[in-house]
Design an enzyme around this catalytic site. Structure first.
Site, mmCIF file in Angstrom:
data_model
loop_
_atom_site.group_PDB
_atom_site.id
_atom_site.type_symbol
_atom_site.label_atom_id
_atom_site.label_comp_id
_atom_site.label_asym_id
_atom_site.label_seq_id
_atom_site.Cartn_x
_atom_site.Cartn_y
_atom_site.Cartn_z
ATOM 1 N N CYS A 94 10.992 -74.234 -134.389
ATOM 2 C CA CYS A 94 9.667 -74.559 -133.890
ATOM 3 C C CYS A 94 9.774 -75.123 -132.477
ATOM 4 O O CYS A 94 10.710 -75.852 -132.150
ATOM 5 C CB CYS A 94 8.948 -75.531 -134.815
ATOM 6 N N GLU A 95 8.822 -74.779 -131.641
ATOM 7 C CA GLU A 95 8.870 -75.201 -130.246
ATOM 8 C C GLU A 95 8.442 -76.652 -130.059
ATOM 9 O O GLU A 95 8.616 -77.211 -128.976
ATOM 10 C CB GLU A 95 8.001 -74.287 -129.394
ATOM 11 N N HIS A 96 7.912 -77.266 -131.104
ATOM 12 C CA HIS A 96 7.449 -78.647 -130.982
ATOM 13 C C HIS A 96 8.562 -79.660 -131.250
ATOM 14 O O HIS A 96 8.612 -80.708 -130.607
ATOM 15 C CB HIS A 96 6.279 -78.898 -131.934
ATOM 16 N N HIS A 97 9.437 -79.360 -132.228
ATOM 17 C CA HIS A 97 10.489 -80.306 -132.592
ATOM 18 C C HIS A 97 11.890 -79.680 -132.547
ATOM 19 O O HIS A 97 12.873 -80.376 -132.782
ATOM 20 C CB HIS A 97 10.246 -80.850 -134.007
ATOM 21 N N GLN A 135 4.702 -70.140 -135.665
ATOM 22 C CA GLN A 135 4.645 -69.001 -136.578
ATOM 23 C C GLN A 135 3.534 -68.036 -136.187
ATOM 24 O O GLN A 135 3.689 -66.814 -136.307
ATOM 25 C CB GLN A 135 4.457 -69.483 -138.019
ATOM 26 N N HIS A 163 8.842 -74.674 -142.792
ATOM 27 C CA HIS A 163 9.114 -75.341 -141.526
ATOM 28 C C HIS A 163 9.797 -76.683 -141.790
ATOM 29 O O HIS A 163 9.230 -77.559 -142.456
ATOM 30 C CB HIS A 163 7.808 -75.569 -140.758
ATOM 31 N N CYS A 165 10.207 -79.015 -139.771
ATOM 32 C CA CYS A 165 9.485 -80.129 -139.147
ATOM 33 C C CYS A 165 8.483 -80.736 -140.117
ATOM 34 O O CYS A 165 8.051 -81.883 -139.935
ATOM 35 C CB CYS A 165 8.796 -79.687 -137.854
#
Length: 204
Positions: A94-97, A135, A163, A165
């Site tokens: 994931c690009e956030h975490h 996603q 996920h 995260c």
């Protein structure tokens, strides 16, 4: 993956992209930040290993979906019904975490005189999976790449994924899965085609 791998830095990056040595030093910084000693015996080679692992895990930035999908076949004996490859396993982050995503992709298209080699579809899933992702974006990118290259009558993509995260941090809901779909062309215009795609995916 059996695909053309280009050297880093990937397209979209500048010529001043960090070196291998700088990437390894960044890992040492993180180790110190979490309270570890990067000079202790068990961690001496960790920066090199992490950099090598990241090069593999994010190799999608160095791969071209257009090149992988470039070769198609016309000899289909008039076949025009759906081509579905389901249960394609993939891993992403994931690009956030920057935590792992794991799941399965189901991809179908309605031929318009040409078909793809079946392995090409799985490779495209890998190419986009091996990048920082959401996603939703991953689902749309797979469909768009097939749409652009093959020009079929329609494309359908479904992704089911867990996920980390959500499982390892935050709400810590292990086992929760997220489902996303994208439909283009005749799949987007025809609810019956969408229903048939979903039935074929679920029919084990």
């Amino acid at each position: 993956m059996d695909a053309v791998v280009k050297n880093f830095p990937a397209s979209g990056q500048t010529d001043s992209a960090p070196t291998q040595e700088q990437a390894e030093e960044a890992v040492r910084v993180l180790l110190r930040w979490v309270g570890e000693n990067p000079e202790r015996e068990g961690l001496l080679d960790t920066p090199k290993r992490v950099a090598a692992a990241y090069r593999e895990l994010f190799s999608g930035y160095s791969l071209s979906a257009e090149e992988v999908l470039g070769r198609t076949f016309e000899e289909v004996s008039g076949y025009g019904d759906a081509v579905l490859v389901r249960d394609i396993p993939f891993f992403s982050h994931c690009e956030h975490h920057m935590l792992p995503i794991s799941g399965k992709a189901h991809v179908a298209y309605l031929p318009n005189g040409r078909v793809l080699g079946l392995s090409k579809i799985a490779r495209v899933v890998d190419i986009f999976g091996r990048r920082l992702q959401t996603q939703e974006n991953l689902t749309a990118q797979i469909a768009a790449a097939i749409e652009k290259t093959l020009r079929p009558r329609g494309v359908a993509v479904m992704i089911e994924a867990e996920h980390m995260c959500m499982a390892m941090r935050g709400v810590q809901k292990q086992g929760s899965t997220t489902l996303t779909t994208t439909f283009t062309g005749e799949y987007g215009d025809n609810a019956a085609e969408q229903a048939r795609f979903l039935t074929l995916v679920r029919n084990r």
